[in-house]
Design a protein around this motif. Structure first.
Motif, PDB file in Angstrom:
ATOM      1  N   LEU A  78       0.866  -1.179   0.000  1.00  9.48           N
ATOM      2  CA  LEU A  78       0.000   0.000   0.000  1.00  9.48           C
ATOM      3  C   LEU A  78       0.898   1.222   0.000  1.00  9.48           C
ATOM      4  CD1 LEU A  78      -2.846   1.222   0.140  1.00  9.48           C
ATOM      5  CD2 LEU A  78      -2.589   1.268   2.639  1.00  9.48           C
ATOM      6  N   LEU A  79       0.799   2.025  -1.054  1.00 11.63           N
ATOM      7  CA  LEU A  79       1.572   3.246  -1.179  1.00 11.63           C
ATOM      8  C   LEU A  79       0.733   4.414  -0.660  1.00 11.63           C
ATOM      9  CD1 LEU A  79       3.950   4.906  -2.311  1.00 11.63           C
ATOM     10  CD2 LEU A  79       2.757   4.895  -4.510  1.00 11.63           C
ATOM     11  N   VAL A  80       1.253   5.102   0.358  1.00  2.30           N
ATOM     12  CA  VAL A  80       0.513   6.191   0.999  1.00  2.30           C
ATOM     13  C   VAL A  80       1.209   7.521   0.731  1.00  2.30           C
ATOM     14  CG1 VAL A  80      -0.392   7.091   3.166  1.00  2.30           C
ATOM     15  CG2 VAL A  80      -0.247   4.615   2.810  1.00  2.30           C
ATOM     16  N   HIS A  81       0.506   8.408   0.039  1.00  3.54           N
ATOM     17  CA  HIS A  81       1.061   9.739  -0.235  1.00  3.54           C
ATOM     18  C   HIS A  81      -0.088  10.670  -0.590  1.00  3.54           C
ATOM     19  CE1 HIS A  81       3.833  12.866  -1.550  1.00  3.54           C
ATOM     20  NE2 HIS A  81       4.823  12.116  -1.111  1.00  3.54           N
ATOM     21  N   ASP A  82       0.020  11.933  -0.197  1.00  2.00           N
ATOM     22  CA  ASP A  82      -1.067  12.877  -0.433  1.00  2.00           C
ATOM     23  C   ASP A  82      -0.960  13.626  -1.762  1.00  2.00           C
ATOM     24  OD1 ASP A  82      -2.576  12.336   1.808  1.00  2.00           O
ATOM     25  OD2 ASP A  82      -1.512  13.775   3.066  1.00  2.00           O
ATOM     26  N   ILE A  83       0.184  13.553  -2.425  1.00  2.00           N
ATOM     27  CA  ILE A  83       0.331  14.207  -3.729  1.00  2.00           C
ATOM     28  C   ILE A  83      -0.056  13.206  -4.806  1.00  2.00           C
ATOM     29  CG2 ILE A  83       1.920  15.314  -5.337  1.00  2.00           C
ATOM     30  CD1 ILE A  83       3.544  16.257  -2.937  1.00  2.00           C
ATOM     31  N   CYS A  84      -1.136  13.500  -5.501  1.00  2.00           N
ATOM     32  CA  CYS A  84      -1.732  12.548  -6.433  1.00  2.00           C
ATOM     33  C   CYS A  84      -0.752  12.091  -7.523  1.00  2.00           C
ATOM     34  CB  CYS A  84      -2.977  13.160  -7.066  1.00  2.00           C
ATOM     35  SG  CYS A  84      -3.880  12.028  -8.149  1.00  2.00           S
ATOM     36  N   LEU A  85      -0.088  13.030  -8.186  1.00  2.00           N
ATOM     37  CA  LEU A  85       0.810  12.659  -9.272  1.00  2.00           C
ATOM     38  C   LEU A  85       1.964  11.794  -8.780  1.00  2.00           C
ATOM     39  CD1 LEU A  85       1.022  15.937 -11.407  1.00  2.00           C
ATOM     40  CD2 LEU A  85      -0.076  13.776 -12.012  1.00  2.00           C
ATOM     41  N   ILE A 104      -0.062   9.518  10.321  1.00  2.00           N
ATOM     42  CA  ILE A 104      -0.231   8.249   9.639  1.00  2.00           C
ATOM     43  C   ILE A 104       0.774   7.187  10.073  1.00  2.00           C
ATOM     44  CG2 ILE A 104       1.151   8.988   7.651  1.00  2.00           C
ATOM     45  CD1 ILE A 104      -1.953   6.657   7.750  1.00  2.00           C
ATOM     46  N   LEU A 105       2.020   7.564  10.295  1.00  2.00           N
ATOM     47  CA  LEU A 105       3.007   6.568  10.721  1.00  2.00           C
ATOM     48  C   LEU A 105       2.611   5.930  12.048  1.00  2.00           C
ATOM     49  CD1 LEU A 105       6.387   8.308   9.851  1.00  2.00           C
ATOM     50  CD2 LEU A 105       5.389   6.327   8.719  1.00  2.00           C
ATOM     51  N   ARG A 106       2.235   6.780  12.999  1.00  2.00           N
ATOM     52  CA  ARG A 106       1.871   6.254  14.305  1.00  2.00           C
ATOM     53  C   ARG A 106       0.550   5.488  14.259  1.00  2.00           C
ATOM     54  NH1 ARG A 106       4.457   6.604  18.661  1.00  2.00           N
ATOM     55  NH2 ARG A 106       5.908   7.996  17.605  1.00  2.00           N
ATOM     56  N   LYS A 107      -0.384   5.946  13.452  1.00  2.00           N
ATOM     57  CA  LYS A 107      -1.651   5.221  13.317  1.00  2.00           C
ATOM     58  C   LYS A 107      -1.430   3.828  12.753  1.00  2.00           C
ATOM     59  CE  LYS A 107      -4.779   9.170  12.716  1.00  2.00           C
ATOM     60  NZ  LYS A 107      -5.635   9.893  11.743  1.00  2.00           N
ATOM     61  N   ASP A 122       5.572   8.302   3.054  1.00  2.00           N
ATOM     62  CA  ASP A 122       6.487   9.435   3.105  1.00  2.00           C
ATOM     63  C   ASP A 122       6.726   9.787   4.571  1.00  2.00           C
ATOM     64  OD1 ASP A 122       7.797  11.910   2.978  1.00  2.00           O
ATOM     65  OD2 ASP A 122       6.665  12.536   1.218  1.00  2.00           O
ATOM     66  N   ALA A 123       7.993   9.799   4.980  1.00  2.00           N
ATOM     67  CA  ALA A 123       8.319  10.111   6.379  1.00  2.00           C
ATOM     68  C   ALA A 123       7.883  11.512   6.766  1.00  2.00           C
ATOM     69  CB  ALA A 123       9.825   9.965   6.621  1.00  2.00           C
ATOM     70  N   GLU A 124       7.689  12.382   5.778  1.00  2.00           N
ATOM     71  CA  GLU A 124       7.291  13.754   6.060  1.00  2.00           C
ATOM     72  C   GLU A 124       5.778  13.959   5.998  1.00  2.00           C
ATOM     73  OE1 GLU A 124       9.780  16.861   4.314  1.00  2.00           O
ATOM     74  OE2 GLU A 124      11.207  15.308   3.754  1.00  2.00           O
ATOM     75  N   SER A 125       5.031  12.862   5.996  1.00  2.00           N
ATOM     76  CA  SER A 125       3.576  12.990   6.058  1.00  2.00           C
ATOM     77  C   SER A 125       3.201  13.719   7.333  1.00  2.00           C
ATOM     78  CB  SER A 125       2.918  11.603   6.042  1.00  2.00           C
ATOM     79  OG  SER A 125       3.164  10.946   4.819  1.00  2.00           O
ATOM     80  N   PRO A 126       2.266  14.655   7.278  1.00  2.00           N
ATOM     81  CA  PRO A 126       1.939  15.464   8.457  1.00  2.00           C
ATOM     82  C   PRO A 126       1.481  14.612   9.635  1.00  2.00           C
ATOM     83  CG  PRO A 126       0.953  16.385   6.479  1.00  2.00           C
ATOM     84  CD  PRO A 126       1.477  15.036   6.116  1.00  2.00           C
ATOM     85  N   GLU A 127       2.068  14.845  10.805  1.00  2.00           N
ATOM     86  CA  GLU A 127       1.592  14.205  12.025  1.00  2.00           C
ATOM     87  C   GLU A 127       1.930  15.063  13.231  1.00  2.00           C
ATOM     88  OE1 GLU A 127       3.261  10.380  12.825  1.00  2.00           O
ATOM     89  OE2 GLU A 127       5.034  10.746  11.659  1.00  2.00           O
ATOM     90  N   PRO A 128       1.468  16.324  13.228  1.00  2.00           N
ATOM     91  CA  PRO A 128       1.818  17.236  14.314  1.00  2.00           C
ATOM     92  C   PRO A 128       1.307  16.813  15.675  1.00  2.00           C
ATOM     93  CG  PRO A 128       0.068  18.164  12.970  1.00  2.00           C
ATOM     94  CD  PRO A 128       0.583  16.965  12.251  1.00  2.00           C
ATOM     95  N   THR A 129       0.234  16.029  15.740  1.00  2.00           N
ATOM     96  CA  THR A 129      -0.310  15.645  17.039  1.00  2.00           C
ATOM     97  C   THR A 129       0.344  14.395  17.592  1.00  2.00           C
ATOM     98  OG1 THR A 129      -2.001  14.166  16.137  1.00  2.00           O
ATOM     99  CG2 THR A 129      -2.559  16.498  16.310  1.00  2.00           C
ATOM    100  N   GLY A 130       1.262  13.799  16.824  1.00  2.00           N
ATOM    101  CA  GLY A 130       1.833  12.530  17.260  1.00  2.00           C
ATOM    102  C   GLY A 130       0.926  11.373  16.916  1.00  2.00           C
TER     103      GLY A 130
END
Length: 205
Positions: free
Chosen positions: A5-12, A63-66, A52-60
């Motif tokens: 499963l490839l997870v990224h928010d930039i469609c292209l 996506i990585l933690r989830k 992407d390691a830089e996927s937003p997760e400001p609250t901790g």
């Protein structure tokens, strides 16, 4: 067959990378945004999630933690192995990925061959670390801020007020102010704005 499963928010970017992976005979690839990722994990039951390691997760609780907190063991909630795409000059995201127990790390500037090699290694339960990320990991170990302090500072960098940060992180406003004071002291900054500038410059945010 390795289900990815490839997870990224930039469609292209998401679909271009999915196209590359789909050429591999032993990889079955699906794609999702960070918003849809956990539902897609339950539906697809991938062996590996490429994130992407830089996927937003400001609250901790990004996506990585989830993904790392999905139920482990038998059944449809089994957590997939995590392989993250990172950069040596961005040690903050690398550290968050390590704390989320990612098993694989591939440089964003690496070749597709490096990525597919990492996917196969991680799918087999083996750790994979792109050699070019070594310096980034050394820098990550030297970040003076805790994960909670980074969460507070990330929200502040997005323009959130003290009360808004408190609401998102379920903290009192006094605790948030204490965190900001500690952040300012640890970064050697003059104020919150300066702490954000320093942290961005160091690749912590």
């Amino acid at each position: 067959m390795i289900r990815v499963l490839l997870v990224h928010d930039i469609c292209l970017f998401r679909w271009a990378l999915a196209e590359v992976l789909d050429r591999e005979n032993d990889i079955d690839v699906s794609a999702a945004t960070t918003r849809d990722a956990t539902d897609r994990v339950r539906a697809v039951r991938p062996d590996v999630c490429v994130v992407d390691a830089e996927s937003p997760e400001p609250t901790g609780q990004g996506i990585l933690r989830k993904l790392s907190k999905l139920a482990k063991g038998k059944g449809p909630g089994k957590s997939p192995a995590l392989l993250v795409l990172g950069s040596a000059h961005r040690p903050g995201p690398l550290r968050r990925a390590f704390e989320a127990e990612a098993l694989g790390y591939v440089d964003k500037e690496a070749s597709p061959v490096q990525l597919t090699t990492g996917i196969r290694q991680v799918a087999a339960g083996k750790r994979f670390i792109d050699g070019s990320l070594g310096f980034g990991f050394l820098q990550a170990a030297d970040i003076p801020l805790t994960r909670r302090e980074l969460s507070v500072l990330s929200l502040a960098a997005e323009g959130s007020s003290v009360s808004e940060i408190a609401g998102v992180l379920h903290l009192s406003t006094g605790t948030v102010r204490n965190y900001m004071s500690a952040i300012t002291r640890k970064t050697g900054a003059r104020n919150r704005v300066d702490a954000i500038r320093i942290s961005r410059g160091e690749g912590w945010l």
